[in-house]
Design a protein around this motif. Structure first.
Motif, PDB file in Angstrom:
ATOM      1  N   PRO A   1       0.825  -1.227   0.000  1.00 29.74           N
ATOM      2  CA  PRO A   1       0.000   0.000   0.000  1.00 29.74           C
ATOM      3  C   PRO A   1       0.851   1.267   0.000  1.00 29.74           C
ATOM      4  CG  PRO A   1       0.101  -0.917   2.200  1.00 29.74           C
ATOM      5  CD  PRO A   1       0.809  -1.902   1.301  1.00 29.74           C
ATOM      6  N   LEU A   2       0.317   2.295  -0.668  1.00 26.50           N
ATOM      7  CA  LEU A   2       0.914   3.630  -0.659  1.00 26.50           C
ATOM      8  C   LEU A   2      -0.143   4.640  -0.231  1.00 26.50           C
ATOM      9  CD1 LEU A   2       3.022   3.952  -3.931  1.00 26.50           C
ATOM     10  CD2 LEU A   2       3.865   3.979  -1.607  1.00 26.50           C
ATOM     11  N   THR A   3       0.190   5.461   0.742  1.00 26.82           N
ATOM     12  CA  THR A   3      -0.728   6.519   1.147  1.00 26.82           C
ATOM     13  C   THR A   3      -0.538   7.724   0.241  1.00 26.82           C
ATOM     14  OG1 THR A   3       0.841   7.505   2.687  1.00 26.82           O
ATOM     15  CG2 THR A   3      -0.580   5.755   3.556  1.00 26.82           C
ATOM     16  N   ASP A   4      -1.431   8.693   0.354  1.00 24.62           N
ATOM     17  CA  ASP A   4      -1.288   9.930  -0.427  1.00 24.62           C
ATOM     18  C   ASP A   4       0.006  10.644  -0.067  1.00 24.62           C
ATOM     19  OD1 ASP A   4      -3.662   9.508  -1.733  1.00 24.62           O
ATOM     20  OD2 ASP A   4      -4.836  10.800  -0.398  1.00 24.62           O
ATOM     21  N   ARG A   5       0.356  10.613   1.202  1.00 22.03           N
ATOM     22  CA  ARG A   5       1.603  11.254   1.644  1.00 22.03           C
ATOM     23  C   ARG A   5       2.808  10.545   1.039  1.00 22.03           C
ATOM     24  NH1 ARG A   5       3.811  11.991   7.763  1.00 22.03           N
ATOM     25  NH2 ARG A   5       5.485  13.415   7.245  1.00 22.03           N
ATOM     26  N   ASP A   6       2.760   9.202   0.967  1.00 22.60           N
ATOM     27  CA  ASP A   6       3.843   8.451   0.333  1.00 22.60           C
ATOM     28  C   ASP A   6       4.001   8.869  -1.121  1.00 22.60           C
ATOM     29  OD1 ASP A   6       4.204   7.034   2.681  1.00 22.60           O
ATOM     30  OD2 ASP A   6       3.086   5.260   2.001  1.00 22.60           O
ATOM     31  N   ARG A   7       2.879   9.009  -1.816  1.00 26.27           N
ATOM     32  CA  ARG A   7       2.931   9.394  -3.229  1.00 26.27           C
ATOM     33  C   ARG A   7       3.495  10.809  -3.403  1.00 26.27           C
ATOM     34  NH1 ARG A   7       0.106   5.780  -6.494  1.00 26.27           N
ATOM     35  NH2 ARG A   7      -1.152   4.300  -5.346  1.00 26.27           N
ATOM     36  N   GLU A   8       3.118  11.722  -2.524  1.00 24.93           N
ATOM     37  CA  GLU A   8       3.660  13.084  -2.590  1.00 24.93           C
ATOM     38  C   GLU A   8       5.169  13.077  -2.365  1.00 24.93           C
ATOM     39  OE1 GLU A   8       1.554  15.434   0.280  1.00 24.93           O
ATOM     40  OE2 GLU A   8      -0.382  15.094  -0.707  1.00 24.93           O
ATOM     41  N   ASN A   9       5.613  12.292  -1.401  1.00 23.25           N
ATOM     42  CA  ASN A   9       7.046  12.215  -1.117  1.00 23.25           C
ATOM     43  C   ASN A   9       7.813  11.551  -2.252  1.00 23.25           C
ATOM     44  OD1 ASN A   9       6.942  13.548   1.357  1.00 23.25           O
ATOM     45  ND2 ASN A   9       6.416  11.672   2.454  1.00 23.25           N
ATOM     46  N   LEU A  10       7.215  10.588  -2.916  1.00 26.17           N
ATOM     47  CA  LEU A  10       7.855   9.988  -4.081  1.00 26.17           C
ATOM     48  C   LEU A  10       8.004  11.015  -5.199  1.00 26.17           C
ATOM     49  CD1 LEU A  10       6.202   6.452  -4.162  1.00 26.17           C
ATOM     50  CD2 LEU A  10       8.625   6.949  -3.848  1.00 26.17           C
ATOM     51  N   GLN A  11       7.008  11.887  -5.352  1.00 28.98           N
ATOM     52  CA  GLN A  11       7.111  12.949  -6.365  1.00 28.98           C
ATOM     53  C   GLN A  11       8.232  13.927  -6.023  1.00 28.98           C
ATOM     54  OE1 GLN A  11       3.233  14.746  -6.707  1.00 28.98           O
ATOM     55  NE2 GLN A  11       2.697  13.453  -8.455  1.00 28.98           N
ATOM     56  N   ILE A  12       8.386  14.241  -4.746  1.00 31.73           N
ATOM     57  CA  ILE A  12       9.476  15.134  -4.334  1.00 31.73           C
ATOM     58  C   ILE A  12      10.811  14.530  -4.725  1.00 31.73           C
ATOM     59  CG2 ILE A  12      10.698  16.066  -2.316  1.00 31.73           C
ATOM     60  CD1 ILE A  12       7.927  16.414  -1.008  1.00 31.73           C
ATOM     61  N   LEU A  13      10.939  13.214  -4.548  1.00 33.61           N
ATOM     62  CA  LEU A  13      12.193  12.535  -4.883  1.00 33.61           C
ATOM     63  C   LEU A  13      12.296  12.217  -6.371  1.00 33.61           C
ATOM     64  CD1 LEU A  13      12.446  10.088  -1.856  1.00 33.61           C
ATOM     65  CD2 LEU A  13      13.632  12.254  -2.188  1.00 33.61           C
ATOM     66  N   GLY A  14      11.213  12.403  -7.106  1.00 34.81           N
ATOM     67  CA  GLY A  14      11.237  12.145  -8.542  1.00 34.81           C
ATOM     68  C   GLY A  14      11.188  10.662  -8.876  1.00 34.81           C
TER      69      GLY A  14
ATOM     70  N   ILE B   1      15.085  15.429   2.509  1.00 37.12           N
ATOM     71  CA  ILE B   1      15.382  14.689   3.745  1.00 37.12           C
ATOM     72  C   ILE B   1      14.093  14.254   4.435  1.00 37.12           C
ATOM     73  CG2 ILE B   1      16.354  14.896   6.064  1.00 37.12           C
ATOM     74  CD1 ILE B   1      18.501  16.761   4.797  1.00 37.12           C
ATOM     75  N   ASP B   2      13.121  15.158   4.532  1.00 38.38           N
ATOM     76  CA  ASP B   2      11.840  14.813   5.164  1.00 38.38           C
ATOM     77  C   ASP B   2      11.126  13.709   4.388  1.00 38.38           C
ATOM     78  OD1 ASP B   2      12.315  16.712   7.094  1.00 38.38           O
ATOM     79  OD2 ASP B   2      11.030  18.240   6.171  1.00 38.38           O
ATOM     80  N   ALA B   3      11.136  13.795   3.064  1.00 41.86           N
ATOM     81  CA  ALA B   3      10.475  12.782   2.233  1.00 41.86           C
ATOM     82  C   ALA B   3      11.126  11.425   2.428  1.00 41.86           C
ATOM     83  CB  ALA B   3      10.519  13.196   0.768  1.00 41.86           C
ATOM     84  N   TYR B   4      12.443  11.387   2.411  1.00 42.64           N
ATOM     85  CA  TYR B   4      13.133  10.104   2.578  1.00 42.64           C
ATOM     86  C   TYR B   4      12.907   9.532   3.975  1.00 42.64           C
ATOM     87  CZ  TYR B   4      16.769   6.636   3.127  1.00 42.64           C
ATOM     88  OH  TYR B   4      17.424   5.466   3.381  1.00 42.64           O
TER      89      TYR B   4
ATOM     90  N   LYS C   1      11.265   5.809   4.133  1.00 42.91           N
ATOM     91  CA  LYS C   1      12.068   4.631   4.539  1.00 42.91           C
ATOM     92  C   LYS C   1      11.348   3.792   5.606  1.00 42.91           C
ATOM     93  CE  LYS C   1      14.825   6.690   8.129  1.00 42.91           C
ATOM     94  NZ  LYS C   1      16.050   6.668   8.831  1.00 42.91           N
ATOM     95  N   ASP C   2      10.427   4.442   6.355  1.00 42.57           N
ATOM     96  CA  ASP C   2       9.663   3.712   7.373  1.00 42.57           C
ATOM     97  C   ASP C   2       8.286   3.296   6.888  1.00 42.57           C
ATOM     98  OD1 ASP C   2      11.758   4.029   9.176  1.00 42.57           O
ATOM     99  OD2 ASP C   2      10.993   5.950   9.894  1.00 42.57           O
ATOM    100  N   ALA C   3       7.929   3.645   5.638  1.00 45.09           N
ATOM    101  CA  ALA C   3       6.614   3.312   5.097  1.00 45.09           C
ATOM    102  C   ALA C   3       6.534   1.809   4.820  1.00 45.09           C
ATOM    103  CB  ALA C   3       6.362   4.092   3.812  1.00 45.09           C
ATOM    104  N   PRO C   4       5.344   1.207   4.954  1.00 45.55           N
ATOM    105  CA  PRO C   4       5.202  -0.236   4.711  1.00 45.55           C
ATOM    106  C   PRO C   4       5.605  -0.668   3.302  1.00 45.55           C
ATOM    107  CG  PRO C   4       3.215   0.667   5.736  1.00 45.55           C
ATOM    108  CD  PRO C   4       4.115   1.816   5.430  1.00 45.55           C
TER     109      PRO C   4
END
Length: 169
Positions: A103-116, A156-159, A163-166
């Motif tokens: 699973p990916l939350t909306d926050r996970d998806r936003e952070n993935l976009q930050i990291l590209g 840094i915040d996104a990573y 890194k702790d996301a399921p």
């Protein structure tokens, strides 16, 4: 002629037949008019009471909504949509799941976009991308230029969150 309207005393008030009769006054004159204006002037005690009672207007019966006058709402299965005009509008809000099913939350998806990164990135790709972005935005690698500090903090915040996301555990 001024820009502010004030009702003429002794004339009809606005209602169903139209807006009523008004004086057009400048700001100073409308202020003095308002200081001496009495809405209830010329009304009897019963008329004043009928204007002030809290349930004024609620004593009339309202019409009930007719359920038999309109056709029922059609079911979605009854529609034939060969151009996919209805479904395409809502498809942008449906997010594709990861191929591994994590699973990916909306926050996970936003952070993935930050990291590209794409949603199917793995932990190794996440770590490599993080290291590359830290090298890119760190002031020590940019000759002391601190203009990229906000972006570095976002990376840094996104990573740290990812890194702790399921999906990346």
């Amino acid at each position: 002629m001024g820009e502010f309207r004030a009702p003429k005393t002794g004339h009809r008030r606005g209602g169903f037949d139209g807006p009523g009769e008004y004086h057009w006054l400048c700001l100073d004159h409308v202020r003095s008019f308002n200081a001496g204006y009495d809405y209830f002037e010329g009304m009897s005690e019963d008329e004043i009471y009928s204007q002030q009672r809290p349930w004024s207007g609620w004593d009339r019966e309202t019409r009930a909504y007719a359920g038999n006058g309109a056709s029922p709402t059609p079911r979605w299965n009854d529609f034939v949509d060969p151009l996919d005009a209805i479904g395409a509008r809502f498809r942008t809000t449906v997010r594709a799941p990861r191929k591994d099913g994590k699973p990916l939350t909306d926050r996970d998806r936003e952070n993935l976009q930050i990291l590209g990164l794409k949603p199917d990135a793995d932990r190794k790709t996440l770590r490599r991308r993080y290291a590359a972005l830290v090298r890119k935005y760190h002031p020590d690698k940019n000759g002391g230029d601190r203009s990229h500090e906000k972006m570095l903090q976002r990376v840094i915040d996104a990573y740290t969150q990812l890194k702790d996301a399921p999906a990346f555990a």
